[in-house]
Design a protein around this motif. Structure first.
Motif, short mmCIF file in Angstrom:
data_model
loop_
_atom_site.label_atom_id
_atom_site.label_comp_id
_atom_site.label_asym_id
_atom_site.label_seq_id
_atom_site.Cartn_x
_atom_site.Cartn_y
_atom_site.Cartn_z
N GLU A 144 0.82 -1.21 -0.14
CA GLU A 144 0.01 0.18 0.09
C GLU A 144 0.72 1.21 -0.18
O GLU A 144 1.83 1.32 0.76
N VAL A 145 0.40 2.21 -0.80
CA VAL A 145 1.40 3.34 -1.01
C VAL A 145 0.37 4.41 -1.10
O VAL A 145 -0.65 4.43 -1.96
N ASP A 146 0.18 5.31 -0.42
CA ASP A 146 -0.45 6.50 -0.11
C ASP A 146 -0.08 7.81 -0.96
O ASP A 146 -0.93 8.63 -1.29
N ARG A 147 0.92 8.02 -1.29
CA ARG A 147 1.45 9.26 -2.01
C ARG A 147 2.79 9.06 -2.63
O ARG A 147 3.80 8.43 -1.93
N LEU A 148 3.30 9.57 -3.76
CA LEU A 148 4.36 9.54 -4.40
C LEU A 148 4.72 10.90 -5.01
O LEU A 148 3.70 11.68 -5.61
N ARG A 149 5.97 11.53 -5.13
CA ARG A 149 6.25 12.72 -5.62
C ARG A 149 7.52 12.52 -6.76
O ARG A 149 8.42 11.94 -6.25
N ILE A 150 7.14 12.97 -7.84
CA ILE A 150 7.98 12.61 -8.91
C ILE A 150 8.32 13.74 -9.95
O ILE A 150 7.31 14.51 -10.15
N ALA A 151 9.56 14.04 -10.20
CA ALA A 151 9.86 15.17 -10.97
C ALA A 151 10.13 14.58 -12.36
O ALA A 151 10.78 13.58 -12.53
N VAL A 152 9.72 15.35 -13.38
CA VAL A 152 10.07 14.81 -14.73
C VAL A 152 10.64 16.10 -15.39
O VAL A 152 10.28 17.34 -15.53
N TYR A 500 10.41 22.10 -15.35
CA TYR A 500 10.18 20.89 -15.04
C TYR A 500 8.72 20.48 -14.61
O TYR A 500 8.01 21.55 -14.34
N MET A 501 8.32 19.26 -14.77
CA MET A 501 7.09 19.07 -14.06
C MET A 501 7.11 18.39 -12.76
O MET A 501 8.21 17.86 -12.33
N LEU A 502 6.33 18.44 -11.84
CA LEU A 502 6.32 17.66 -10.60
C LEU A 502 4.74 17.22 -10.45
O LEU A 502 3.93 17.49 -10.60
N LEU A 503 4.93 15.69 -10.34
CA LEU A 503 3.80 14.72 -10.44
C LEU A 503 3.52 14.62 -8.86
O LEU A 503 4.54 14.11 -8.15
N ASP A 504 2.14 14.84 -8.29
CA ASP A 504 1.95 14.35 -6.98
C ASP A 504 0.90 13.06 -7.18
O ASP A 504 -0.31 13.52 -7.68
#
Length: 559
Positions: A144-152, A500-504
């Protein structure tokens, strides 16, 4: 992405084919008048002058990378490495010894196996009696994962300016991952595509020594080093890692008569790429097969595509005059179902991943825009209108239709929800609803409603460049507005800002934020939030969103 057509190469080639790939000449001329930074092109010193990096994390392992510059060249150099749970290295998790040598350009790659999942770790190397800088990396989560933050990011052209976007990403302690969607480096020589910094070598990359030297220059950049030191990266290549507008058997920027055999050039470029990048080799018998997948717990299934060297058919020429350059229609050779970007093997792999995944979100990292981009709109039943860029998926519509078939289901196969395309290449920022027939307003016949978003099957977020030029002119806003009016499935277009993009990502939605830096002409620590769009679980269409808060109490950055 290619050079503007007004920038004359040392080895002349054909003109560029669409407006946003030939609009930066004025910026090149202006940049040529700027004084060079004292650090521009300056070589580092010491044993670990190219820094450290990590990449291709899995739940129990990650690639650790560095490059040793021994004071005296020798046949082999012993390198020790250590991974710990804390930046002080008081809780060591793994350690080992390896060797490097001139045959691999003294680069070092260790697959550190046996790490805990979803954990931030710290690592360093030692050689020649010297310790490297401390790096920070993170394994992928399980369960189970509730949140991820990824730069693109994508399109980092050293000659065209400074990597301020990388520096801002390095400061974000709460990121789980950085995705690089291609054009990590550029092949051109001095003055061919950017004059802020001088490339090494000063000529275009052609040989193994050339590609190695250019990779080394990029890895000496202090902002690139900062980003790599703080975050693991998952990277794919686009075209400029070898040559502009590449395909399986050649490239726009490759002339066999003067630049030799294409296969030999690809082999040299890929050898250097796999030496100098913190990535695994998916297939040692065929380096062109670079597609691979990553599972980020039950939240994200990430598929990274290879769209240049493995199977891509040659780009077709656009011949229809439009206000934005040459365009084309979906007829003749453009309608040939045998044309491909991915090839049958990779298409089957992608279909299996999309249909077989139980993750909430299916992210697809890839190089060229998937959404239709037209300069004259019309439904498919009326000929489909006039398209602009034959290098992106528009130039391979039958192949794109096969991907839509994967997503939409039918013939006993279920539809795939929550697909998000992540794209680079085009040096500009875009957000799109993905519809197979976006100019058809009849939903019953497979059309799309641009007001409600009904009829969309997925969404696409396109990131701007780190430094490469977009439409750097006073008319960029007007051009963006015109394109949006013609293509209402695009909800956002910015043609001139860098960043850049930041995905939440949460189980409920994926938010994409666009962050822009103020300049690439010099180093700067200024950035600004521009806008955000999101896709909600099960909706498969975009809606406006807002800036997301950082994670609380993130692990400490590497010292």
């Amino acid at each position: 992405m290619g050079r503007p057509h007004l920038v004359q190469p040392l080895l002349p080639g054909p003109s560029r084919r669409e407006f946003f790939k030939r609009s930066g000449a004025a910026t090149v001329a202006a940049a040529a008048t700027l004084p060079l930074s004292p650090l521009a092109g300056a070589a580092g010193t010491g044993v670990f002058q190219h820094g450290v990096a990590s990449g291709d994390p899995l739940s129990d392992r990650v690639i650790l990378w560095t490059r040793v510059t021994p004071p005296v060249l020798r046949p082999a150099v012993v390198v020790n490495w250590v991974v710990a749970a804390d930046p002080a290295f008081s809780r060591v998790l793994l350690r080992g010894t390896t060797k490097t040598n001139p045959a691999r350009d003294y680069t070092v790659k260790v697959d550190a196996i046996g790490l805990p999942p979803g954990s931030t770790c710290y690592y360093r190397f030692s050689a020649e009696g010297v310790d490297s800088p401390v790096g920070r990396t993170r394994t992928l989560p399980v369960g189970e994962v509730d949140r991820l933050r990824i730069a693109v990011v994508s399109c980092s052209n050293h000659a065209y300016g400074y990597f301020n976007a990388y520096a801002r990403i390095a400061e974000r302690a709460d990121l789980d991952l950085v995705l690089h969607l291609g054009d990590y480096l550029y092949e051109y020589g001095a003055g061919q595509y950017g004059s802020v910094r001088t490339p090494e070598p000063a000529t275009e990359m052609l040989t193994l020594a050339d590609y190695r030297q250019r990779h080394a220059q990029y890895k000496r950049d202090i902002d690139a080093q900062a980003m790599h030191r703080q975050h693991p990266m998952v990277a794919i290549w686009d075209d400029h890692e070898i040559a502009n507008d590449g395909w399986k058997n050649g490239a726009e920027n490759h002339n066999p008569a003067t630049e030799g055999d294409w296969a030999a050039r690809v082999a040299a470029g890929l050898q250097a790429y796999f030496e100098w990048m913190p990535v695994r080799v998916p297939d040692t018998t065929n380096l062109r097969k670079d597609w691979r997948g990553f599972a980020l717990g039950n939240l994200v299934e990430l598929s990274m595509l290879e769209e240049r060297l493995g199977a891509r058919s040659k780009q077709l020429a656009a011949t229809i005059a439009t206000p934005f350059g040459k365009g084309f229609v979906q007829s003749g050779d453009f309608a040939d179902p045998g044309r491909t970007l991915l090839g049958a093997e990779q298409e089957a792999w992608l279909a299996s991943r999309l249909r077989g995944s139980s993750a909430r979100w299916k992210l697809i990292g890839q190089g060229v825009m998937f959404a239709q981009l037209k300069v004259q709109g019309a439904p498919n039943a009326q000929g489909g209108g006039v398209f602009l860029n034959s290098d992106q998926w528009d130039g391979y519509q039958p192949a794109r239709d096969r991907v839509y078939a994967m997503i939409k289901g039918g013939n006993g196969l279920p539809a795939v929800n929550n697909v998000v395309m992540l794209t680079g290449d085009i040096h500009s920022a875009w957000a799109a609803d993905l519809s197979q027939d976006p100019h058809n307003r009849d939903l019953a016949s497979g059309g799309y409603d641009p007001v409600s978003g009904q009829g969309a099957s997925a969404v696409e977020f396109v990131g701007t460049s780190v430094s490469s030029p977009g439409v750097d002119s006073d008319t960029s806003g007007q051009i963006a507005g015109t394109l949006r009016a013609i293509n209402p499935h695009f909800k956002y277009i910015n043609l001139h800002r860098r960043g850049y993009m930041l995905l939440d990502v949460t189980p409920a939605r994926v938010v994409c934020e666009w962050w822009f830096v103020d300049t690439v002409a010099s180093r700067s620590n200024v950035q600004e939030f521009a806008t955000a769009f999101e896709v909600a679980h099960g909706m498969n269409r975009l809606q406006p969103s807002a800036q997301t808060p950082p994670k609380a109490n993130p692990p400490a950055l590497a010292p």
